[in-house]
Design a protein around this motif. Structure first.
Motif, PDB file in Angstrom:
ATOM      1  N   LEU A  19       0.841  -1.189   0.000  1.00 16.70           N
ATOM      2  CA  LEU A  19       0.000   0.000   0.000  1.00 16.70           C
ATOM      3  C   LEU A  19       0.881   1.246   0.000  1.00 16.70           C
ATOM      4  CD1 LEU A  19      -2.942   1.115   0.247  1.00 16.70           C
ATOM      5  CD2 LEU A  19      -2.559   1.183   2.717  1.00 16.70           C
ATOM      6  N   VAL A  20       0.642   2.139  -0.953  1.00 16.12           N
ATOM      7  CA  VAL A  20       1.477   3.331  -1.055  1.00 16.12           C
ATOM      8  C   VAL A  20       0.697   4.624  -0.848  1.00 16.12           C
ATOM      9  CG1 VAL A  20       3.206   2.248  -2.521  1.00 16.12           C
ATOM     10  CG2 VAL A  20       1.235   3.362  -3.587  1.00 16.12           C
ATOM     11  N   GLN A  21      -0.637   4.565  -0.955  1.00 14.07           N
ATOM     12  CA  GLN A  21      -1.398   5.806  -0.816  1.00 14.07           C
ATOM     13  C   GLN A  21      -2.845   5.510  -0.442  1.00 14.07           C
ATOM     14  OE1 GLN A  21      -2.069   8.296  -4.375  1.00 14.07           O
ATOM     15  NE2 GLN A  21      -1.254  10.016  -3.188  1.00 14.07           N
ATOM     16  N   ILE A  22      -3.382   6.375   0.415  1.00 17.16           N
ATOM     17  CA  ILE A  22      -4.817   6.414   0.701  1.00 17.16           C
ATOM     18  C   ILE A  22      -5.300   7.804   0.315  1.00 17.16           C
ATOM     19  CG2 ILE A  22      -6.601   6.294   2.476  1.00 17.16           C
ATOM     20  CD1 ILE A  22      -4.720   4.488   4.080  1.00 17.16           C
ATOM     21  N   GLN A  23      -6.411   7.880  -0.410  1.00 20.34           N
ATOM     22  CA  GLN A  23      -6.989   9.161  -0.779  1.00 20.34           C
ATOM     23  C   GLN A  23      -8.490   9.139  -0.526  1.00 20.34           C
ATOM     24  OE1 GLN A  23      -5.085   9.356  -4.885  1.00 20.34           O
ATOM     25  NE2 GLN A  23      -4.955  11.501  -4.272  1.00 20.34           N
ATOM     26  N   VAL A  24      -9.055  10.320  -0.273  1.00 20.08           N
ATOM     27  CA  VAL A  24     -10.493  10.440  -0.088  1.00 20.08           C
ATOM     28  C   VAL A  24     -11.017  11.522  -1.018  1.00 20.08           C
ATOM     29  CG1 VAL A  24     -10.463   9.608   2.289  1.00 20.08           C
ATOM     30  CG2 VAL A  24     -10.205  12.055   1.840  1.00 20.08           C
ATOM     31  N   GLY A  25     -12.280  11.385  -1.400  1.00 20.46           N
ATOM     32  CA  GLY A  25     -12.909  12.378  -2.263  1.00 20.46           C
ATOM     33  C   GLY A  25     -14.411  12.357  -2.097  1.00 20.46           C
ATOM     34  N   ASP A  26     -15.026  13.536  -2.197  1.00 27.83           N
ATOM     35  CA  ASP A  26     -16.468  13.653  -2.078  1.00 27.83           C
ATOM     36  C   ASP A  26     -17.055  13.917  -3.457  1.00 27.83           C
ATOM     37  OD1 ASP A  26     -18.751  15.725  -0.126  1.00 27.83           O
ATOM     38  OD2 ASP A  26     -18.787  13.583  -0.591  1.00 27.83           O
ATOM     39  N   HIS A  27     -18.128  13.214  -3.799  1.00 31.17           N
ATOM     40  CA  HIS A  27     -18.770  13.348  -5.102  1.00 31.17           C
ATOM     41  C   HIS A  27     -20.263  13.612  -4.903  1.00 31.17           C
ATOM     42  CE1 HIS A  27     -15.148  11.787  -7.231  1.00 31.17           C
ATOM     43  NE2 HIS A  27     -15.013  11.096  -6.112  1.00 31.17           N
ATOM     44  N   PRO A  28     -20.621  14.821  -4.448  1.00 32.84           N
ATOM     45  CA  PRO A  28     -22.019  15.102  -4.126  1.00 32.84           C
ATOM     46  C   PRO A  28     -22.965  14.974  -5.311  1.00 32.84           C
ATOM     47  CG  PRO A  28     -20.693  17.114  -4.106  1.00 32.84           C
ATOM     48  CD  PRO A  28     -19.736  15.981  -4.185  1.00 32.84           C
ATOM     49  N   ALA A  29     -22.528  15.344  -6.500  1.00 32.41           N
ATOM     50  CA  ALA A  29     -23.404  15.254  -7.665  1.00 32.41           C
ATOM     51  C   ALA A  29     -23.786  13.808  -7.965  1.00 32.41           C
ATOM     52  CB  ALA A  29     -22.734  15.885  -8.888  1.00 32.41           C
ATOM     53  N   GLY A  69     -23.698  11.464  -5.551  1.00 31.91           N
ATOM     54  CA  GLY A  69     -24.346  10.922  -4.370  1.00 31.91           C
ATOM     55  C   GLY A  69     -23.517   9.961  -3.554  1.00 31.91           C
ATOM     56  N   PHE A  70     -22.175  10.096  -3.580  1.00 28.66           N
ATOM     57  CA  PHE A  70     -21.346   9.207  -2.768  1.00 28.66           C
ATOM     58  C   PHE A  70     -20.056   9.898  -2.369  1.00 28.66           C
ATOM     59  CE2 PHE A  70     -19.912   8.361  -7.122  1.00 28.66           C
ATOM     60  CZ  PHE A  70     -18.533   8.330  -6.991  1.00 28.66           C
ATOM     61  N   SER A  71     -19.406   9.344  -1.351  1.00 29.01           N
ATOM     62  CA  SER A  71     -18.050   9.726  -0.964  1.00 29.01           C
ATOM     63  C   SER A  71     -17.167   8.505  -1.123  1.00 29.01           C
ATOM     64  CB  SER A  71     -18.014  10.229   0.482  1.00 29.01           C
ATOM     65  OG  SER A  71     -18.829  11.373   0.643  1.00 29.01           O
ATOM     66  N   ARG A  72     -15.880   8.740  -1.368  1.00 34.20           N
ATOM     67  CA  ARG A  72     -14.989   7.635  -1.734  1.00 34.20           C
ATOM     68  C   ARG A  72     -13.698   7.668  -0.919  1.00 34.20           C
ATOM     69  NH1 ARG A  72     -13.737   6.658  -7.977  1.00 34.20           N
ATOM     70  NH2 ARG A  72     -15.801   5.718  -7.745  1.00 34.20           N
ATOM     71  N   ILE A  73     -13.239   6.475  -0.554  1.00 33.74           N
ATOM     72  CA  ILE A  73     -11.888   6.300  -0.042  1.00 33.74           C
ATOM     73  C   ILE A  73     -11.205   5.282  -0.946  1.00 33.74           C
ATOM     74  CG2 ILE A  73     -12.626   4.565   1.666  1.00 33.74           C
ATOM     75  CD1 ILE A  73     -10.320   5.663   3.471  1.00 33.74           C
ATOM     76  N   HIS A  94       4.350  -1.508   4.845  1.00 34.37           N
ATOM     77  CA  HIS A  94       5.680  -1.165   5.344  1.00 34.37           C
ATOM     78  C   HIS A  94       6.726  -1.829   4.452  1.00 34.37           C
ATOM     79  CE1 HIS A  94       4.566  -5.015   7.239  1.00 34.37           C
ATOM     80  NE2 HIS A  94       5.849  -5.309   7.142  1.00 34.37           N
ATOM     81  N   ASP A  95       7.949  -1.275   4.483  1.00 32.93           N
ATOM     82  CA  ASP A  95       9.034  -1.856   3.704  1.00 32.93           C
ATOM     83  C   ASP A  95       9.804  -2.864   4.550  1.00 32.93           C
ATOM     84  OD1 ASP A  95      10.706  -0.380   5.402  1.00 32.93           O
ATOM     85  OD2 ASP A  95      11.073   1.197   3.917  1.00 32.93           O
ATOM     86  N   ARG A  96      10.896  -3.371   4.019  1.00 27.70           N
ATOM     87  CA  ARG A  96      11.651  -4.415   4.724  1.00 27.70           C
ATOM     88  C   ARG A  96      12.287  -3.909   6.007  1.00 27.70           C
ATOM     89  NH1 ARG A  96      12.735  -9.084   2.046  1.00 27.70           N
ATOM     90  NH2 ARG A  96      14.677  -9.367   3.215  1.00 27.70           N
ATOM     91  N   SER A  97      12.427  -2.588   6.137  1.00 28.72           N
ATOM     92  CA  SER A  97      12.985  -2.008   7.366  1.00 28.72           C
ATOM     93  C   SER A  97      11.910  -1.654   8.382  1.00 28.72           C
ATOM     94  CB  SER A  97      13.809  -0.754   7.030  1.00 28.72           C
ATOM     95  OG  SER A  97      14.882  -1.074   6.165  1.00 28.72           O
ATOM     96  N   GLY A  98      10.661  -1.946   8.051  1.00 30.90           N
ATOM     97  CA  GLY A  98       9.570  -1.650   8.965  1.00 30.90           C
ATOM     98  C   GLY A  98       9.026  -0.240   8.861  1.00 30.90           C
ATOM     99  N   ARG A  99       9.470   0.515   7.871  1.00 30.17           N
ATOM    100  CA  ARG A  99       9.006   1.889   7.718  1.00 30.17           C
ATOM    101  C   ARG A  99       7.730   1.925   6.888  1.00 30.17           C
ATOM    102  NH1 ARG A  99      14.755   3.933   5.521  1.00 30.17           N
ATOM    103  NH2 ARG A  99      14.260   2.119   4.227  1.00 30.17           N
ATOM    104  N   SER A 100       6.850   2.847   7.234  1.00 30.65           N
ATOM    105  CA  SER A 100       5.592   2.979   6.508  1.00 30.65           C
ATOM    106  C   SER A 100       5.848   3.355   5.049  1.00 30.65           C
ATOM    107  CB  SER A 100       4.717   4.049   7.162  1.00 30.65           C
ATOM    108  OG  SER A 100       3.583   4.316   6.371  1.00 30.65           O
ATOM    109  N   THR A 101       5.016   2.833   4.173  1.00 29.55           N
ATOM    110  CA  THR A 101       5.107   3.133   2.748  1.00 29.55           C
ATOM    111  C   THR A 101       3.959   4.021   2.283  1.00 29.55           C
ATOM    112  OG1 THR A 101       3.872   1.096   2.298  1.00 29.55           O
ATOM    113  CG2 THR A 101       6.285   0.963   2.212  1.00 29.55           C
ATOM    114  N   VAL A 102       3.135   4.493   3.209  1.00 31.32           N
ATOM    115  CA  VAL A 102       1.847   5.088   2.854  1.00 31.32           C
ATOM    116  C   VAL A 102       1.830   6.607   2.994  1.00 31.32           C
ATOM    117  CG1 VAL A 102      -0.635   5.027   3.262  1.00 31.32           C
ATOM    118  CG2 VAL A 102       0.748   2.985   3.666  1.00 31.32           C
ATOM    119  N   HIS A 103       1.300   7.276   1.974  1.00 29.66           N
ATOM    120  CA  HIS A 103       0.914   8.677   2.070  1.00 29.66           C
ATOM    121  C   HIS A 103      -0.600   8.693   2.247  1.00 29.66           C
ATOM    122  CE1 HIS A 103       4.816  10.412   0.914  1.00 29.66           C
ATOM    123  NE2 HIS A 103       4.918   9.377   0.101  1.00 29.66           N
ATOM    124  N   ALA A 104      -1.092   9.447   3.221  1.00 31.05           N
ATOM    125  CA  ALA A 104      -2.506   9.355   3.561  1.00 31.05           C
ATOM    126  C   ALA A 104      -3.045  10.688   4.061  1.00 31.05           C
ATOM    127  CB  ALA A 104      -2.724   8.279   4.622  1.00 31.05           C
TER     128      ALA A 104
END
Length: 227
Positions: free
Chosen positions: A96-106, A108-112, A158-168
């Motif tokens: 996992l490298v990224q989590i993003q969120v977005g709202d789509h009111p037109a 009728g839903f929100s997204r992750i 996480h990578d092999r060193s245990g560091r997070s790989t995620v931008h969120a």
């Protein structure tokens, strides 16, 4: 795999606050249709598990893998992942490298959305009474009055060193119904999250979909009705 439990977030990406149905806040363009794919199965009883095997998706194309329904039992989409994905010293699992969120009111839903380097892992989503941390069973604090459990396998953040790989984004989403998210586990190839949802007394329908970005990352999107 060496047993380890690591924090998921290493950095926070601050997203635009304005909700817009045409802006790509969540890394995937809004779908042109809300009709479920033929393989999408609605869950009708708590004893039933909806499942589907996802076919490979065309590059860039957003497609439904689970149509609008209330998953009172887990809705699972299966992918075959040959492990290790990369020989050492590469990561053995989809990352996992990224989590993003977005709202789509037109619409009728929100997204992750969850973006993975490597193949798309299997995933499942379902309403639960309480999201708990993997291993310890500690309750995960989430806003709202209903909770969704989201699980990926095999996958890691996480990578092999245990560091997070995620931008969120920040955990507090604050959309009308999709209120927040939290990490529930990143352990032994199982990656899990909780989502906090605000309802009007009844669970809200959700939808699942997949797409592939130009950079080759594979995106799993979860849409929640805005009520």
């Amino acid at each position: 795999m060496r047993l380890q439990r690591v924090p998921l977030l290493a950095s926070v990406v601050v997203l635009l606050a304005a909700a817009c149905s045409t802006t790509d806040h969540d890394g995937a363009a809004p779908p042109t249709s809300t009709a479920p794919a033929p393989s999408a199965t609605a869950v009708t009883t708590p004893a039933t598990t909806a499942s589907a095997t996802a076919a490979p998706s065309a590059a860039g194309g957003w497609r439904v893998t689970y149509g609008w329904a209330v998953p009172s039992a887990p809705a699972r989409v299966a992918h075959t992942v040959k492990v290790p994905v990369n020989p050492a010293p590469g990561e053995p699992l989809p990352v996992l490298v990224q989590i993003q969120v977005g709202d789509h009111p037109a619409e009728g839903f929100s997204r992750i959305s969850f973006a993975f380097r490597g193949p798309t892992p299997s995933y499942q989503v379902g309403y639960v009474a309480q999201v708990e941390s993997d291993g310890t069973g500690t309750p995960v604090s989430l806003p709202g009055d209903a909770f969704l459990s989201v699980r990926f396998d095999p996958a890691q953040a996480h990578d092999r060193s245990g560091r997070s790989t995620v931008h969120a984004p920040p955990p507090a989403i604050g959309y009308p119904t999709l209120r927040g998210w939290a990490v529930a586990g990143d352990f032994e190839g199982h990656l899990s999250f909780g989502l906090g949802v605000r309802t009007s007394g009844e669970p809200l329908p959700v939808r699942l979909g997949e797409s592939t970005r130009p950079d080759g990352t594979h995106v799993v999107s979860l849409d929640v009705r805005r009520g």
